[in-house]
Design a protein around this motif. Structure first.
Motif, PDB file in Angstrom:
ATOM      1  N   LEU A  33       0.903  -1.131   0.052  1.00 32.87           N
ATOM      2  CA  LEU A  33      -0.148  -0.019  -0.012  1.00 32.87           C
ATOM      3  C   LEU A  33       0.975   1.214  -0.116  1.00 32.87           C
ATOM      4  CD1 LEU A  33      -2.539  -1.166   2.696  1.00 32.87           C
ATOM      5  CD2 LEU A  33      -2.954  -1.092   0.055  1.00 32.87           C
ATOM      6  N   VAL A  34       0.952   1.884  -1.250  1.00 28.74           N
ATOM      7  CA  VAL A  34       1.722   3.108  -1.498  1.00 28.74           C
ATOM      8  C   VAL A  34       1.087   4.174  -1.333  1.00 28.74           C
ATOM      9  CG1 VAL A  34       3.823   3.708  -2.574  1.00 28.74           C
ATOM     10  CG2 VAL A  34       2.975   1.459  -2.830  1.00 28.74           C
ATOM     11  N   PRO A  35       1.544   5.330  -0.797  1.00 26.11           N
ATOM     12  CA  PRO A  35       0.916   6.772  -0.596  1.00 26.11           C
ATOM     13  C   PRO A  35       1.123   7.489  -2.127  1.00 26.11           C
ATOM     14  CG  PRO A  35       2.808   6.925   0.509  1.00 26.11           C
ATOM     15  CD  PRO A  35       2.691   5.365   0.330  1.00 26.11           C
ATOM     16  N   GLY A  36       0.150   8.146  -2.403  1.00 30.74           N
ATOM     17  CA  GLY A  36       0.441   8.993  -3.732  1.00 30.74           C
ATOM     18  C   GLY A  36       0.256   8.235  -4.888  1.00 30.74           C
ATOM     19  N   ASN A  37       0.986   8.778  -6.097  1.00 34.29           N
ATOM     20  CA  ASN A  37       0.984   8.215  -7.523  1.00 34.29           C
ATOM     21  C   ASN A  37       2.339   7.808  -7.738  1.00 34.29           C
ATOM     22  OD1 ASN A  37      -2.142   8.640  -8.493  1.00 34.29           O
ATOM     23  ND2 ASN A  37      -1.367  10.715  -7.633  1.00 34.29           N
ATOM     24  N   PRO A  38       2.448   6.803  -8.683  1.00 30.96           N
ATOM     25  CA  PRO A  38       3.977   6.444  -9.171  1.00 30.96           C
ATOM     26  C   PRO A  38       4.626   7.613 -10.165  1.00 30.96           C
ATOM     27  CG  PRO A  38       2.330   4.978 -10.212  1.00 30.96           C
ATOM     28  CD  PRO A  38       1.413   5.893  -9.242  1.00 30.96           C
ATOM     29  N   THR A  39       4.441   8.770  -9.836  1.00 30.57           N
ATOM     30  CA  THR A  39       4.873   9.736 -10.698  1.00 30.57           C
ATOM     31  C   THR A  39       6.606   9.938 -10.824  1.00 30.57           C
ATOM     32  OG1 THR A  39       3.047  10.880 -10.380  1.00 30.57           O
ATOM     33  CG2 THR A  39       4.795  12.117 -11.613  1.00 30.57           C
ATOM     34  N   PRO A  40       7.195   9.680 -11.799  1.00 35.36           N
ATOM     35  CA  PRO A  40       8.847  10.032 -11.873  1.00 35.36           C
ATOM     36  C   PRO A  40       9.226  11.146 -10.916  1.00 35.36           C
ATOM     37  CG  PRO A  40       8.033   9.133 -14.004  1.00 35.36           C
ATOM     38  CD  PRO A  40       6.844   9.555 -13.274  1.00 35.36           C
ATOM     39  N   GLY A  41      10.210  10.869 -10.073  1.00 34.08           N
ATOM     40  CA  GLY A  41      10.785  12.069  -9.558  1.00 34.08           C
ATOM     41  C   GLY A  41      10.222  12.460  -8.161  1.00 34.08           C
ATOM     42  N   THR A  42       9.079  11.926  -7.644  1.00 32.80           N
ATOM     43  CA  THR A  42       8.316  12.279  -6.701  1.00 32.80           C
ATOM     44  C   THR A  42       8.609  11.316  -5.519  1.00 32.80           C
ATOM     45  OG1 THR A  42       6.572  10.716  -7.097  1.00 32.80           O
ATOM     46  CG2 THR A  42       6.445  13.039  -7.922  1.00 32.80           C
ATOM     47  N   LEU A  43       8.255  11.703  -4.447  1.00 38.07           N
ATOM     48  CA  LEU A  43       8.871  10.770  -2.920  1.00 38.07           C
ATOM     49  C   LEU A  43       7.924   9.630  -2.956  1.00 38.07           C
ATOM     50  CD1 LEU A  43      10.368  10.749  -0.409  1.00 38.07           C
ATOM     51  CD2 LEU A  43       8.330  11.645   0.665  1.00 38.07           C
ATOM     52  N   PRO A  44       6.694   9.501  -3.385  1.00 36.92           N
ATOM     53  CA  PRO A  44       5.778   8.224  -3.467  1.00 36.92           C
ATOM     54  C   PRO A  44       6.810   7.050  -4.320  1.00 36.92           C
ATOM     55  CG  PRO A  44       4.539   9.979  -3.588  1.00 36.92           C
ATOM     56  CD  PRO A  44       5.578  10.599  -3.747  1.00 36.92           C
ATOM     57  N   LEU A  45       7.203   7.596  -5.638  1.00 43.80           N
ATOM     58  CA  LEU A  45       7.912   6.552  -6.370  1.00 43.80           C
ATOM     59  C   LEU A  45       9.407   6.281  -5.729  1.00 43.80           C
ATOM     60  CD1 LEU A  45       7.780   4.782  -8.640  1.00 43.80           C
ATOM     61  CD2 LEU A  45       8.649   6.553 -10.184  1.00 43.80           C
ATOM     62  N   GLN A  46      10.029   7.250  -5.183  1.00 49.84           N
ATOM     63  CA  GLN A  46      11.316   6.925  -4.597  1.00 49.84           C
ATOM     64  C   GLN A  46      11.096   6.037  -3.446  1.00 49.84           C
ATOM     65  OE1 GLN A  46      12.665  11.023  -3.226  1.00 49.84           O
ATOM     66  NE2 GLN A  46      12.449  11.589  -5.433  1.00 49.84           N
ATOM     67  N   VAL A  47      10.213   6.138  -2.389  1.00 43.90           N
ATOM     68  CA  VAL A  47      10.161   5.396  -1.444  1.00 43.90           C
ATOM     69  C   VAL A  47       9.624   3.824  -1.781  1.00 43.90           C
ATOM     70  CG1 VAL A  47       9.446   6.893   0.342  1.00 43.90           C
ATOM     71  CG2 VAL A  47       7.568   5.678  -0.935  1.00 43.90           C
ATOM     72  N   PHE A  48       9.013   3.418  -2.855  1.00 41.88           N
ATOM     73  CA  PHE A  48       8.620   2.260  -3.386  1.00 41.88           C
ATOM     74  C   PHE A  48      10.046   1.703  -4.079  1.00 41.88           C
ATOM     75  CE2 PHE A  48       6.452  -0.020  -6.759  1.00 41.88           C
ATOM     76  CZ  PHE A  48       6.007  -1.117  -6.148  1.00 41.88           C
ATOM     77  N   ASP A  49      10.745   2.657  -4.831  1.00 44.83           N
ATOM     78  CA  ASP A  49      11.828   2.163  -5.338  1.00 44.83           C
ATOM     79  C   ASP A  49      12.612   1.701  -4.449  1.00 44.83           C
ATOM     80  OD1 ASP A  49      10.823   2.363  -7.974  1.00 44.83           O
ATOM     81  OD2 ASP A  49      12.000   4.359  -8.588  1.00 44.83           O
ATOM     82  N   ALA A  50      13.006   2.270  -3.214  1.00 44.36           N
ATOM     83  CA  ALA A  50      13.858   2.177  -2.207  1.00 44.36           C
ATOM     84  C   ALA A  50      13.452   0.538  -1.653  1.00 44.36           C
ATOM     85  CB  ALA A  50      13.760   3.066  -0.982  1.00 44.36           C
ATOM     86  N   PHE A  51      11.930   0.295  -1.375  1.00 45.43           N
ATOM     87  CA  PHE A  51      11.682  -0.918  -1.047  1.00 45.43           C
ATOM     88  C   PHE A  51      12.111  -1.805  -1.883  1.00 45.43           C
ATOM     89  CE2 PHE A  51       8.320  -4.147  -1.102  1.00 45.43           C
ATOM     90  CZ  PHE A  51       8.554  -4.589   0.162  1.00 45.43           C
ATOM     91  N   ARG A  52      11.865  -1.599  -3.070  1.00 44.21           N
ATOM     92  CA  ARG A  52      12.177  -2.692  -4.244  1.00 44.21           C
ATOM     93  C   ARG A  52      13.524  -2.937  -3.965  1.00 44.21           C
ATOM     94  NH1 ARG A  52       9.818  -0.368  -9.435  1.00 44.21           N
ATOM     95  NH2 ARG A  52      10.331  -2.639 -10.322  1.00 44.21           N
ATOM     96  N   GLN A  53      14.585  -1.881  -4.119  1.00 45.89           N
ATOM     97  CA  GLN A  53      16.078  -2.034  -3.954  1.00 45.89           C
ATOM     98  C   GLN A  53      16.342  -2.900  -2.718  1.00 45.89           C
ATOM     99  OE1 GLN A  53      18.264  -1.007  -6.302  1.00 45.89           O
ATOM    100  NE2 GLN A  53      19.792  -2.533  -4.823  1.00 45.89           N
ATOM    101  N   GLY A  54      15.584  -2.642  -1.460  1.00 47.13           N
ATOM    102  CA  GLY A  54      15.935  -3.490  -0.352  1.00 47.13           C
ATOM    103  C   GLY A  54      15.825  -5.000  -0.761  1.00 47.13           C
ATOM    104  N   LEU A  55      14.684  -5.309  -1.561  1.00 45.39           N
ATOM    105  CA  LEU A  55      14.466  -6.674  -1.682  1.00 45.39           C
ATOM    106  C   LEU A  55      15.531  -7.069  -2.608  1.00 45.39           C
ATOM    107  CD1 LEU A  55      10.683  -6.529  -2.547  1.00 45.39           C
ATOM    108  CD2 LEU A  55      11.717  -7.692  -0.543  1.00 45.39           C
ATOM    109  N   ARG A  56      15.878  -6.460  -3.646  1.00 46.81           N
ATOM    110  CA  ARG A  56      16.984  -6.735  -4.684  1.00 46.81           C
ATOM    111  C   ARG A  56      18.217  -7.005  -3.816  1.00 46.81           C
ATOM    112  NH1 ARG A  56      14.267  -3.025  -8.190  1.00 46.81           N
ATOM    113  NH2 ARG A  56      15.904  -1.412  -7.691  1.00 46.81           N
TER     114      ARG A  56
END
Length: 327
Positions: A33-56
């Motif tokens: 469950l992610v806040p906001g929209n997956p808009t490039p360059g915004t914090l919501p996408l940054q935090v989601f990508d950080a989570f995915r990087q943690g999994l990688r």
């Protein structure tokens, strides 16, 4: 190509998606469950990508060894109830809740483990856990809140604005319990400040909230952590400049968006660390036994350009302690 070779090639190609599908079917599924929209360059996408990087970093390969079902609230926390319901019906293996409102929505299940990626309030006060050291239920993860944060943010604001006596506090009832407002009120009294609580639920309320603060005689605004405020940092900063009120936020990136200051834990880092909780749960750990993590490192970011626009001269001692000064 003769007919036999053509058929062999066609059969080989047809087998590929079935093999990949089999890998996905056997892989654990995460509902996020992610806040906001997956808009490039915004914090919501940054935090989601950080989570995915943690999994990688932990060796997971998205689409092969793990499947992510992401749901975005589009800046409307009230959507989390329906989004969490979708993930529960999908019977995902773990739900990752990105905000307090998302965690509240995820309490609809007592069966599926829930990992808090960045809850803004106290998980015990909110009823998510029996204690930080032994949560005792199906919810664990990370909180952005410590008991010292309200007082520290007010101290920094008072240091930046010597002689200030009245501050407006923006808060949002949905993710923030009234007890957190009381913590700010207690800290304000100890610092000789008067606090004016103003509930701000939606971006459409920002202009009116700042006008309320001005009419109440506030000389600055401080904000509790909220997905609504995080998702609309630039608009908040713009309205603050228009009303010429200095602002302090706990949201990562607020000063970069034009606000005066932000002080708090690094939210993308919190999301990255949430991947570690997911990994432990998928390997058999029970959420009830995994201690909830509080932040230990806090970033102070000051926008000196905004300070100059507001006609403020900030103390050198404050600037020297900042982790980043934007000029």
């Amino acid at each position: 190509m003769d007919r036999r070779s053509f058929l062999a090639a066609a059969l080989a190609l047809a087998a590929v998606p079935r093999a990949v599908g089999a890998q996905q079917a056997g892989a654990p599924r995460l509902g996020v469950l992610v806040p906001g929209n997956p808009t490039p360059g915004t914090l919501p996408l940054q935090v989601f990508d950080a989570f995915r990087q943690g999994l990688r970093d932990l060796g997971y390969v998205e689409g092969r060894t793990i499947v992510i079902e992401s749901r975005w609230d589009e800046g409307r926390p009230e959507r989390n109830a329906a989004l969490a319901g979708e993930l529960i019906r999908l019977e995902v293996d773990v739900i990752v809740a990105g905000t307090t409102a998302a965690t509240v929505a995820a309490t609809a299940t007592k069966k599926i483990p829930v990992v808090m990626a960045a809850t803004g309030g106290d998980p015990v006060t909110l009823g998510f856990a029996a204690s930080l050291s032994r949560p005792g239920g199906n919810i664990t993860g990370l909180t952005l809140q410590t008991y010292e944060l309200p007082g520290k943010r007010l101290e920094l604001l008072k240091e930046a604005l010597p002689g200030i006596t009245r501050v407006a506090l923006f808060w949002h009832r949905a993710p923030t319990p009234r007890t957190e407002v009381k913590e700010y009120e207690i800290a304000a009294r100890s610092l000789g400040l008067q606090l004016q609580a103003v509930e701000v639920r939606r971006p459409e309320d920002f202009d009116g909230a700042f006008q309320t603060a001005v009419r109440a005689g506030a000389r600055a605004v401080i904000m509790v952590q909220s997905a609504v405020y995080a998702g609309h940092r630039a608009k908040l900063a713009s309205v603050a400049l228009k009303t010429r009120l200095p602002t302090m936020s706990g949201e990562t990136g607020y000063a970069q968006a034009g606000g005066l200051m932000n002080y708090g834990p690094n939210i993308p880092n919190s999301w990255r660390r949430a991947a570690g909780y997911v990994d432990k749960i998928l390997k058999g750990a029970k959420p009830a036994d995994l201690p909830i993590e509080q932040p230990t490192k806090f970033d102070l970011v000051i926008n000196l350009k905004t300070a100059k626009t507001l006609g403020l001269t900030l103390p050198p001692s404050l600037l020297l302690r900042a982790d980043q000064v934007i000029e």
